[in-house]
Design a protein around this motif. Structure first.
Motif, PDB file in Angstrom:
ATOM      1  N   ILE A 175      36.962  76.598  51.118  1.00 40.74           N
ATOM      2  CA  ILE A 175      37.895  77.458  50.384  1.00 40.74           C
ATOM      3  C   ILE A 175      39.327  77.164  50.812  1.00 40.74           C
ATOM      4  O   ILE A 175      39.637  77.112  51.998  1.00 40.74           O
ATOM      5  CB  ILE A 175      37.565  78.942  50.620  1.00 40.74           C
ATOM      6  CG1 ILE A 175      36.252  79.306  49.924  1.00 40.74           C
ATOM      7  CG2 ILE A 175      38.692  79.846  50.114  1.00 40.74           C
ATOM      8  CD1 ILE A 175      35.806  80.734  50.169  1.00 40.74           C
ATOM      9  N   VAL A 176      40.174  76.967  49.814  1.00 44.60           N
ATOM     10  CA  VAL A 176      41.618  76.896  50.023  1.00 44.60           C
ATOM     11  C   VAL A 176      42.198  78.204  49.499  1.00 44.60           C
ATOM     12  O   VAL A 176      41.982  78.568  48.344  1.00 44.60           O
ATOM     13  CB  VAL A 176      42.239  75.693  49.286  1.00 44.60           C
ATOM     14  CG1 VAL A 176      43.758  75.693  49.450  1.00 44.60           C
ATOM     15  CG2 VAL A 176      41.655  74.381  49.814  1.00 44.60           C
ATOM     16  N   LEU A 177      42.918  78.921  50.336  1.00 45.48           N
ATOM     17  CA  LEU A 177      43.394  80.264  50.016  1.00 45.48           C
ATOM     18  C   LEU A 177      44.902  80.266  49.812  1.00 45.48           C
ATOM     19  O   LEU A 177      45.655  79.716  50.621  1.00 45.48           O
ATOM     20  CB  LEU A 177      43.034  81.221  51.159  1.00 45.48           C
ATOM     21  CG  LEU A 177      43.620  82.642  51.098  1.00 45.48           C
ATOM     22  CD1 LEU A 177      43.014  83.425  49.938  1.00 45.48           C
ATOM     23  CD2 LEU A 177      43.393  83.366  52.420  1.00 45.48           C
ATOM     24  N   ARG A 213      35.235  68.736  47.424  1.00 52.97           N
ATOM     25  CA  ARG A 213      35.443  69.573  46.242  1.00 52.97           C
ATOM     26  C   ARG A 213      35.731  71.010  46.687  1.00 52.97           C
ATOM     27  O   ARG A 213      34.825  71.845  46.780  1.00 52.97           O
ATOM     28  CB  ARG A 213      34.218  69.523  45.326  1.00 52.97           C
ATOM     29  CG  ARG A 213      34.437  70.175  43.965  1.00 52.97           C
ATOM     30  CD  ARG A 213      33.199  70.093  43.092  1.00 52.97           C
ATOM     31  NE  ARG A 213      33.422  70.767  41.821  1.00 52.97           N
ATOM     32  CZ  ARG A 213      33.916  70.182  40.728  1.00 52.97           C
ATOM     33  NH1 ARG A 213      34.234  68.889  40.779  1.00 52.97           N
ATOM     34  NH2 ARG A 213      34.097  70.850  39.606  1.00 52.97           N
ATOM     35  N   PRO A 214      36.991  71.318  46.964  1.00 48.22           N
ATOM     36  CA  PRO A 214      37.320  72.666  47.439  1.00 48.22           C
ATOM     37  C   PRO A 214      37.336  73.685  46.310  1.00 48.22           C
ATOM     38  O   PRO A 214      37.404  73.350  45.133  1.00 48.22           O
ATOM     39  CB  PRO A 214      38.731  72.483  48.012  1.00 48.22           C
ATOM     40  CG  PRO A 214      39.322  71.394  47.174  1.00 48.22           C
ATOM     41  CD  PRO A 214      38.179  70.453  46.877  1.00 48.22           C
ATOM     42  N   ARG A 215      37.272  74.951  46.701  1.00 52.76           N
ATOM     43  CA  ARG A 215      37.493  76.063  45.785  1.00 52.76           C
ATOM     44  C   ARG A 215      38.822  76.715  46.138  1.00 52.76           C
ATOM     45  O   ARG A 215      39.142  76.910  47.303  1.00 52.76           O
ATOM     46  CB  ARG A 215      36.373  77.105  45.907  1.00 52.76           C
ATOM     47  CG  ARG A 215      35.013  76.597  45.504  1.00 52.76           C
ATOM     48  CD  ARG A 215      34.036  77.746  45.307  1.00 52.76           C
ATOM     49  NE  ARG A 215      33.702  78.439  46.547  1.00 52.76           N
ATOM     50  CZ  ARG A 215      33.899  79.740  46.769  1.00 52.76           C
ATOM     51  NH1 ARG A 215      34.478  80.493  45.831  1.00 52.76           N
ATOM     52  NH2 ARG A 215      33.558  80.299  47.902  1.00 52.76           N
ATOM     53  N   LEU A 216      39.597  77.081  45.129  1.00 56.11           N
ATOM     54  CA  LEU A 216      40.871  77.744  45.322  1.00 56.11           C
ATOM     55  C   LEU A 216      40.699  79.241  45.067  1.00 56.11           C
ATOM     56  O   LEU A 216      40.203  79.632  44.012  1.00 56.11           O
ATOM     57  CB  LEU A 216      41.930  77.178  44.374  1.00 56.11           C
ATOM     58  CG  LEU A 216      43.293  77.875  44.371  1.00 56.11           C
ATOM     59  CD1 LEU A 216      43.996  77.715  45.717  1.00 56.11           C
ATOM     60  CD2 LEU A 216      44.172  77.329  43.245  1.00 56.11           C
ATOM     61  N   VAL A 217      41.099  80.066  46.030  1.00 55.12           N
ATOM     62  CA  VAL A 217      41.089  81.522  45.861  1.00 55.12           C
ATOM     63  C   VAL A 217      42.533  81.993  45.751  1.00 55.12           C
ATOM     64  O   VAL A 217      43.342  81.770  46.662  1.00 55.12           O
ATOM     65  CB  VAL A 217      40.376  82.225  47.029  1.00 55.12           C
ATOM     66  CG1 VAL A 217      40.550  83.736  46.921  1.00 55.12           C
ATOM     67  CG2 VAL A 217      38.888  81.874  47.037  1.00 55.12           C
ATOM     68  N   LEU A 218      42.849  82.629  44.623  1.00 50.53           N
ATOM     69  CA  LEU A 218      44.170  83.206  44.379  1.00 50.53           C
ATOM     70  C   LEU A 218      44.064  84.713  44.543  1.00 50.53           C
ATOM     71  O   LEU A 218      43.251  85.352  43.884  1.00 50.53           O
ATOM     72  CB  LEU A 218      44.662  82.866  42.971  1.00 50.53           C
ATOM     73  CG  LEU A 218      44.807  81.377  42.640  1.00 50.53           C
ATOM     74  CD1 LEU A 218      45.162  81.210  41.161  1.00 50.53           C
ATOM     75  CD2 LEU A 218      45.876  80.730  43.505  1.00 50.53           C
ATOM     76  N   PRO A 251      33.981  83.467  40.225  1.00 47.23           N
ATOM     77  CA  PRO A 251      33.442  83.464  41.589  1.00 47.23           C
ATOM     78  C   PRO A 251      32.543  82.266  41.841  1.00 47.23           C
ATOM     79  O   PRO A 251      31.647  81.958  41.040  1.00 47.23           O
ATOM     80  CB  PRO A 251      32.645  84.778  41.645  1.00 47.23           C
ATOM     81  CG  PRO A 251      33.282  85.646  40.613  1.00 47.23           C
ATOM     82  CD  PRO A 251      33.713  84.717  39.511  1.00 47.23           C
ATOM     83  N   GLY A 252      32.789  81.554  42.925  1.00 48.58           N
ATOM     84  CA  GLY A 252      31.996  80.384  43.275  1.00 48.58           C
ATOM     85  C   GLY A 252      32.371  79.121  42.527  1.00 48.58           C
ATOM     86  O   GLY A 252      31.777  78.061  42.767  1.00 48.58           O
ATOM     87  N   ARG A 258      41.015  86.966  43.114  1.00 46.43           N
ATOM     88  CA  ARG A 258      40.409  88.024  43.903  1.00 46.43           C
ATOM     89  C   ARG A 258      41.438  89.094  44.247  1.00 46.43           C
ATOM     90  O   ARG A 258      42.494  88.795  44.805  1.00 46.43           O
ATOM     91  CB  ARG A 258      39.808  87.462  45.190  1.00 46.43           C
ATOM     92  CG  ARG A 258      38.818  88.412  45.844  1.00 46.43           C
ATOM     93  CD  ARG A 258      38.192  87.852  47.094  1.00 46.43           C
ATOM     94  NE  ARG A 258      37.467  86.613  46.888  1.00 46.43           N
ATOM     95  CZ  ARG A 258      36.806  85.998  47.864  1.00 46.43           C
ATOM     96  NH1 ARG A 258      36.801  86.515  49.095  1.00 46.43           N
ATOM     97  NH2 ARG A 258      36.173  84.865  47.618  1.00 46.43           N
ATOM     98  N   GLU A 259      41.123  90.345  43.899  1.00 50.06           N
ATOM     99  CA  GLU A 259      41.988  91.461  44.271  1.00 50.06           C
ATOM    100  C   GLU A 259      41.876  91.697  45.775  1.00 50.06           C
ATOM    101  O   GLU A 259      40.798  91.575  46.347  1.00 50.06           O
ATOM    102  CB  GLU A 259      41.579  92.726  43.522  1.00 50.06           C
ATOM    103  CG  GLU A 259      41.650  92.605  42.007  1.00 50.06           C
ATOM    104  CD  GLU A 259      43.066  92.388  41.512  1.00 50.06           C
ATOM    105  OE1 GLU A 259      43.986  93.018  42.067  1.00 50.06           O
ATOM    106  OE2 GLU A 259      43.249  91.585  40.578  1.00 50.06           O
TER     107      GLU A 259
END
Length: 381
Positions: A175-177, A213-218, A251-252, A258-259
């Motif tokens: 995860i990249v946040l 393959r990262p996931r970005l969480v905003l 999600p995923g 994400r709040e």
């Protein structure tokens, strides 16, 4: 600002002080035991305000009743960013200063360098002392206010993050946040393009190095106020960019919205492999990168404004550089951290040590401010 007030109020009550938070947010929740919340509509940042004499007198009468209430007797009011939306609260407090023998310090969390905003700041500059959250911002404020402004770092409540385990190699998609409000100048669009570029490397057989393959969480912090309506329609724009970049949202998947409130941030940092802060403006300071470093997470941030004082891996924007080119340079830095977990772990551990040494809330902010409160109250007496 909301994050700081939350932590600072808790720290003050922990030192045995009585704290009241004046706010315009309807239904605002107390950040801790012993912290009183008092609300007035003229403190609501989310709507325009009358700047009339009548409004000043209404605010004065309300403050008088609250400050001098039986069993309360507040003598010190520490303003935070009151210059940014209305001159009414500052003018009202100035009218009460001699009557109630008030002490009035103020902290500037940002300052917009536009003529209207600068005029507002000068109208509100009725305080005994002026503080800014970085050297960068202190210089900006001193230039506008034409009076001394002290740099006082806000600091981070390190106790909330120090027990988060350091990074370890884990399976699945890292995860990249991006821990910032969803407004255009916080860099969410750049972060989406950055993740697209990192994922594209895995599809390119000629790309050197391993695929990842990262996931970005905003995040969209739920306690902030969009008082300039910057966020209106922005999430829709971001969803369009996600589709344009060939990414999936949810999600995923590649990008997730994400709040998050103040107390949700710890879990987000713990889940993250890398934290990015690609602000597209001269950020006054930025507490989120410091919190992330305290959580032992490597941080890649834009080298602008007060972010230059916080540390981490800093990417300097080039003059006239395109968003695509800048996103590619962020992708280079983040990719390296994702494919070398040992490097990310070392940088995360160094960041944690840096924050503990230079940005711990107690020694860097609470202690100096309490010393100033005592000095100002003694002078007033």
């Amino acid at each position: 600002m909301e994050t700081h007030l939350w932590s600072y109020a808790r720290a003050l009550t922990g030192r045995g002080l009585r704290v009241t938070v004046f706010t315009g947010t309807v239904g605002a929740r107390s950040p801790g035991d012993g912290i009183r919340i008092r609300q007035h509509r003229l403190l609501d940042l989310s709507r325009p305000h009358r700047q009339s004499v009548g409004a000043v007198h209404e605010m004065r009468d309300w403050f008088r009743a609250e400050l001098a209430a039986p069993g309360v007797g507040i003598r010190l009011v520490h303003g935070h960013n009151l210059h940014q939306f209305s001159a009414v609260p500052a003018r009202a407090l100035r009218l009460l200063k001699d009557e109630l023998r008030l002490v009035l310090p103020h902290t500037y969390h940002n300052l917009r360098r536009h003529p209207a905003d600068e005029r507002m700041a000068r109208q509100c500059a009725v305080w005994d002392t002026h503080h800014a959250v970085s050297d960068f911002l202190a210089r900006e404020c001193a230039d506008v206010l034409a009076q001394p402004v002290s740099r006082t770092y806000l600091g981070v409540d390190t106790s909330a993050f120090l027990d988060i385990p350091e990074l370890d190699e884990t399976g699945g998609r890292p995860i990249v946040l991006l821990p910032a409000r969803l407004v255009p100048n916080k860099g969410a669009e750049l972060a989406i393009r950055m993740v697209r570029d990192i994922i594209a490397r895995g599809r390119d057989s000629n790309s050197p190095g391993p695929a990842v393959r990262p996931r970005l969480v905003l995040t969209n912090p739920s306690t902030t106020v969009d008082f300039r309506h910057e966020a209106e329609g922005f999430r829709t724009r971001l969803r369009g960019l996600i589709r344009e970049c060939g990414l999936e949202e949810g999600p995923g998947r590649d990008v997730e919205f994400r709040e998050a409130g103040v107390d949700d941030m710890r879990k987000l940092y713990e889940e993250a492999a890398v934290v990015v802060y690609p602000s597209r403006f001269a950020e006054p300071m930025g507490l989120a990168p410091l919190e992330a470093m305290c959580a032992a997470r490597p941080v890649v941030a834009m080298r602008v404004g007060g972010l230059r004082e916080s540390g981490g891996i800093l990417v300097a924007p080039g003059a006239g550089e395109s968003e695509e080119a800048l996103a590619a340079r962020f992708a280079d830095e983040v990719w390296q951290l994702l494919v070398e977990p040992s490097l990310a772990r070392r940088i995360g551990a160094a960041g944690r040590a840096h924050v503990r040494a230079h940005f711990d809330l107690g020694p860097v902010h609470v202690d100096p401010m309490l010393d100033e409160y005592e000095r100002l109250l003694a002078l007033r007496a």
